[in-house]
Design a protein around this motif. Structure first.
Motif, short mmCIF file in Angstrom:
data_model
loop_
_atom_site.label_atom_id
_atom_site.label_comp_id
_atom_site.label_asym_id
_atom_site.label_seq_id
_atom_site.Cartn_x
_atom_site.Cartn_y
_atom_site.Cartn_z
N SER A 35 1.49 -7.82 6.58
CA SER A 35 1.76 -7.23 5.27
C SER A 35 1.07 -8.09 4.22
CB SER A 35 3.26 -7.18 5.04
OG SER A 35 3.54 -6.55 3.83
N VAL A 36 0.17 -7.47 3.44
CA VAL A 36 -0.66 -8.21 2.49
C VAL A 36 -0.54 -7.55 1.13
CG1 VAL A 36 -3.03 -8.87 1.95
CG2 VAL A 36 -2.28 -8.81 4.30
N LYS A 37 -0.48 -8.35 0.08
CA LYS A 37 -0.46 -7.83 -1.27
C LYS A 37 -1.88 -7.85 -1.81
CE LYS A 37 2.87 -9.13 -4.01
NZ LYS A 37 3.68 -9.87 -5.01
N ILE A 38 -2.39 -6.69 -2.20
CA ILE A 38 -3.75 -6.61 -2.74
C ILE A 38 -3.68 -6.20 -4.20
CG2 ILE A 38 -4.81 -6.06 -0.51
CD1 ILE A 38 -5.00 -3.16 -1.48
N THR A 39 -4.68 -6.61 -4.98
CA THR A 39 -4.76 -6.24 -6.39
C THR A 39 -5.76 -5.10 -6.52
OG1 THR A 39 -4.33 -8.53 -6.99
CG2 THR A 39 -5.21 -7.11 -8.70
N LEU A 40 -5.31 -4.02 -7.13
CA LEU A 40 -6.17 -2.86 -7.31
C LEU A 40 -7.04 -3.03 -8.55
CD1 LEU A 40 -3.50 -0.10 -6.56
CD2 LEU A 40 -5.18 -1.07 -5.01
N GLU A 41 -8.00 -2.11 -8.72
CA GLU A 41 -8.96 -2.21 -9.82
C GLU A 41 -8.30 -2.09 -11.19
OE1 GLU A 41 -11.53 0.92 -8.76
OE2 GLU A 41 -12.54 -0.21 -7.18
N ASP A 42 -7.18 -1.37 -11.26
CA ASP A 42 -6.51 -1.21 -12.55
C ASP A 42 -5.56 -2.36 -12.88
OD1 ASP A 42 -4.60 -0.66 -10.68
OD2 ASP A 42 -3.94 1.24 -11.55
N GLY A 43 -5.54 -3.40 -12.04
CA GLY A 43 -4.73 -4.58 -12.31
C GLY A 43 -3.38 -4.60 -11.64
N THR A 44 -2.95 -3.48 -11.07
CA THR A 44 -1.67 -3.46 -10.38
C THR A 44 -1.83 -3.99 -8.97
OG1 THR A 44 -2.01 -1.21 -9.60
CG2 THR A 44 -0.90 -1.46 -11.71
N SER A 45 -0.72 -4.45 -8.38
CA SER A 45 -0.77 -4.94 -7.02
C SER A 45 0.04 -4.03 -6.12
CB SER A 45 -0.23 -6.37 -6.94
OG SER A 45 1.10 -6.41 -7.36
#
Length: 69
Positions: A35-45
């Motif tokens: 399980s990994v937390k990634i940051t999306l292009e709009d700044g949300t994770s």
């Protein structure tokens, strides 16, 4: 909840357990999910399930992109 990689789509494989007496019973080989937390292009994770082999490839590609610049 499916045991499937959100990026590559890797899922469980099926096969046989084979005993010393050559008896065969069904088994499942599950992917090594993390399980990994990634940051999306709009700044949300967002938290996603990723196979360990996919994580290695992503880290390798990121390192190659950093050295190419």
């Amino acid at each position: 909840m499916a045991r499937r990689c959100d990026i590559t789509g890797k899922g469980p494989l099926t096969g046989n357990n084979v005993s010393h007496a050559n008896n065969k019973t069904k088994r499942r080989q599950l992917p090594n999910l993390r399980s990994v937390k990634i940051t999306l292009e709009d700044g949300t994770s967002k938290r996603v399930k990723v196979a360990a082999s996919t994580l290695r490839t992503m880290k390798k590609r990121a390192a190659q992109a950093a050295t190419a610049e």
